[in-house]
Design a protein around this motif. Sequence first.
Motif, PDB file in Angstrom:
ATOM      1  N   LEU A 194      -0.225  -0.117  16.545  1.00 31.44           N
ATOM      2  CA  LEU A 194      -1.545  -0.447  17.083  1.00 31.44           C
ATOM      3  C   LEU A 194      -2.530  -0.622  15.937  1.00 31.44           C
ATOM      4  O   LEU A 194      -2.568   0.190  15.009  1.00 31.44           O
ATOM      5  N   ASP A 195      -3.349  -1.652  16.013  1.00 29.01           N
ATOM      6  CA  ASP A 195      -4.436  -1.829  15.058  1.00 29.01           C
ATOM      7  C   ASP A 195      -5.535  -0.810  15.352  1.00 29.01           C
ATOM      8  O   ASP A 195      -5.726  -0.402  16.501  1.00 29.01           O
ATOM      9  N   PRO A 196      -6.293  -0.396  14.344  1.00 29.84           N
ATOM     10  CA  PRO A 196      -7.421   0.512  14.575  1.00 29.84           C
ATOM     11  C   PRO A 196      -8.508  -0.177  15.395  1.00 29.84           C
ATOM     12  O   PRO A 196      -8.713  -1.385  15.276  1.00 29.84           O
ATOM     13  N   PHE A 197      -9.206   0.614  16.223  1.00 28.42           N
ATOM     14  CA  PHE A 197     -10.301   0.082  17.037  1.00 28.42           C
ATOM     15  C   PHE A 197     -11.537   0.943  16.858  1.00 28.42           C
ATOM     16  O   PHE A 197     -11.504   2.153  17.057  1.00 28.42           O
ATOM     17  N   TRP A 198     -12.639   0.303  16.470  1.00 25.70           N
ATOM     18  CA  TRP A 198     -13.925   0.976  16.340  1.00 25.70           C
ATOM     19  C   TRP A 198     -14.763   0.665  17.564  1.00 25.70           C
ATOM     20  O   TRP A 198     -15.017  -0.511  17.876  1.00 25.70           O
ATOM     21  N   SER A 199     -15.240   1.711  18.244  1.00 28.50           N
ATOM     22  CA  SER A 199     -16.088   1.512  19.414  1.00 28.50           C
ATOM     23  C   SER A 199     -17.550   1.335  19.025  1.00 28.50           C
ATOM     24  O   SER A 199     -18.360   0.895  19.839  1.00 28.50           O
TER      25      SER A 199
ATOM     26  N   ALA B 173       1.187   1.629   3.032  1.00 28.27           N
ATOM     27  CA  ALA B 173       1.219   1.891   4.476  1.00 28.27           C
ATOM     28  C   ALA B 173      -0.175   1.975   5.083  1.00 28.27           C
ATOM     29  O   ALA B 173      -0.310   2.266   6.267  1.00 28.27           O
ATOM     30  N   ARG B 174      -1.216   1.709   4.302  1.00 27.12           N
ATOM     31  CA  ARG B 174      -2.573   1.795   4.831  1.00 27.12           C
ATOM     32  C   ARG B 174      -2.810   0.713   5.885  1.00 27.12           C
ATOM     33  O   ARG B 174      -2.223  -0.362   5.843  1.00 27.12           O
ATOM     34  N   SER B 175      -3.718   1.011   6.804  1.00 25.07           N
ATOM     35  CA  SER B 175      -3.995   0.122   7.928  1.00 25.07           C
ATOM     36  C   SER B 175      -5.100  -0.876   7.567  1.00 25.07           C
ATOM     37  O   SER B 175      -5.598  -0.915   6.446  1.00 25.07           O
ATOM     38  N   ALA B 176      -5.518  -1.639   8.584  1.00 24.44           N
ATOM     39  CA  ALA B 176      -6.608  -2.605   8.431  1.00 24.44           C
ATOM     40  C   ALA B 176      -7.966  -1.963   8.698  1.00 24.44           C
ATOM     41  O   ALA B 176      -8.971  -2.665   8.854  1.00 24.44           O
TER      42      ALA B 176
ATOM     43  N   GLU C 166     -14.642  -0.835   9.380  1.00 28.59           N
ATOM     44  CA  GLU C 166     -15.523   0.174   8.797  1.00 28.59           C
ATOM     45  C   GLU C 166     -16.587  -0.479   7.915  1.00 28.59           C
ATOM     46  O   GLU C 166     -17.768  -0.119   7.966  1.00 28.59           O
ATOM     47  N   HIS C 167     -16.174  -1.440   7.113  1.00 29.28           N
ATOM     48  CA  HIS C 167     -17.136  -2.150   6.277  1.00 29.28           C
ATOM     49  C   HIS C 167     -18.114  -2.956   7.124  1.00 29.28           C
ATOM     50  O   HIS C 167     -19.299  -3.069   6.791  1.00 29.28           O
TER      51      HIS C 167
END
Length: 395
Positions: free
Chosen positions: A183-188, A292-295, A300-301
Motif C-alpha cells: 500500500l502507498d502511504p496516504f496523508w489525510s 526499502a523506503r516508501s514514497a 510530506e513535502h
Amino acid sequence: MAACGHGTELAPDYAVFRVIIATNAYSNIPSIFLMRIATKFSRKSSDDFYYCYSVLARNLCSSFKTIPTTDIYFLNSNRERSLQREGVNSFSTRDAVVVCRRDHPGVIDRLLNEKTKRLYYVIDDNLWAADHDVSLPEIYRQRLLSLRNGQHNKLATAADTIVVPSPALFEVYEQQGFQVKMLDPFWSEALSTDWCFQDLPADAPLRIGYLGTASHAADRKFVLEVFENLLATGANVELTIVGDHDVPPQLSTHPKLRVLRHLDWYFYRRRLFKHRFDVLLYPVIPSSFNDARSANKLAEHAVCGGVGVYSDSWAYADFVRVNRVGLVWKNSVRTWVDNLLSLSIERNFQDLVGSLTPVHERNEIAGREQKAFWSVCLDNSHQRNSAKNSDLAIP
C-alpha cells in the motif's frame, strides 16, 4: 517562527513546567486546560509550545502516541470506521485484528491469543538491513533488531497478511513465503496547492528544509556537508533541521541553521503546517535500509509546499522526474551545492518544476486503495458492530 537555539538556557518558567511533568501533577488535569498550561510554560515559542503540549498530551491519551506507520497506512483511511482500540497501534473488529509495527507487550500477547480473528500486520522498514547496514546509527540498529527478533517475528508468523509500503520490502517478505500486500502511504492532511517559492521575495534567503531524523544518519551527514559548503560560497540560504545530535561544532551556533525539537508524531504533523519551505532536501544514499523506503516524502513535502530535491537513486525518482514534481540530482555533494547555489541566485523554479497535481492525485489514489483493501479485510465485522461499541475517537 522562533526556533530553539543551541545551548540555550531553560527559562525559569520552563524549569517549573518540567517539575510539573516529573511529578505527574498533570494527571488529573482536564484536556481542555492542556493548551493553556502548555502555552504558559512555552516561552511563547511555537516550537516549545508543541513540545510542552505533546509531553502533557501523550500521558493522557493513546491517540497522541500513534506512530507514522499507524496513521499513513491504516488510520488515515479508516477514521470513520467503527473500530475497537486495543492499544496505541492496534485495532480490532469482530473478526480481524490490525497491528501497526509495534505495541505494548501485553497488548501483543493478548492479541496473538485471539485465534479466531484474522491478523494483519503493517511494517514499513527493512528490519533485516539492521544485520549489516553500517549507515544506521548503532542505537537505532539495535532497536530494529530488538523489534525484529521480538514482536515482529511473532506477528509476522501469525499474520494472515503483511502490509508493506515499497516494492523492495514486498520482495523481502514474499521471498520468505509470506502473504504480502503493498500500500502507498496516504496523508489525510490537506496538501499545499501551490509552491512556496511563488511568494519568496527576491532578496529573501532561500528557505531549505530537511525533515529526516535518527534513521537517516548518512543522509543527514550529506545534507549538513552540503549546507556547510553552501555557506562557504556566501549563498543566501537558511537550513531548518529536526534535532541537533549530529550537528558539527562549526555549524552548531550558525545563525542560518535553525534546529527544531523532536516531537511525537501527532504533534510533528501539526507543526508541519506551520512551516513553509522553498526547497526540501531528501538525499537517499544507497543502502539496503534506504532501498526499502516508501514514497512518503512526496506527500510530506507537499504538506508544507516545498520543492523536493531527491537522489536519483531513490526508488521513486522516475515519478518525480516524469511528473516534474521536484528535482532529481545524483548523490554528489558538489552537484547539490552547485545546483542549490544556482537556485538561490536565479530563483528559476518555474522553469524546473510543474504543478503539485500529480502528488495530489497519487495521494488520493493511495487513500482510495487503502480504504478498499481495509474494507475487504474489516467490513464484515464492521457491519455487525454498532458505532456505539467503538471507543475510537482519534484526532
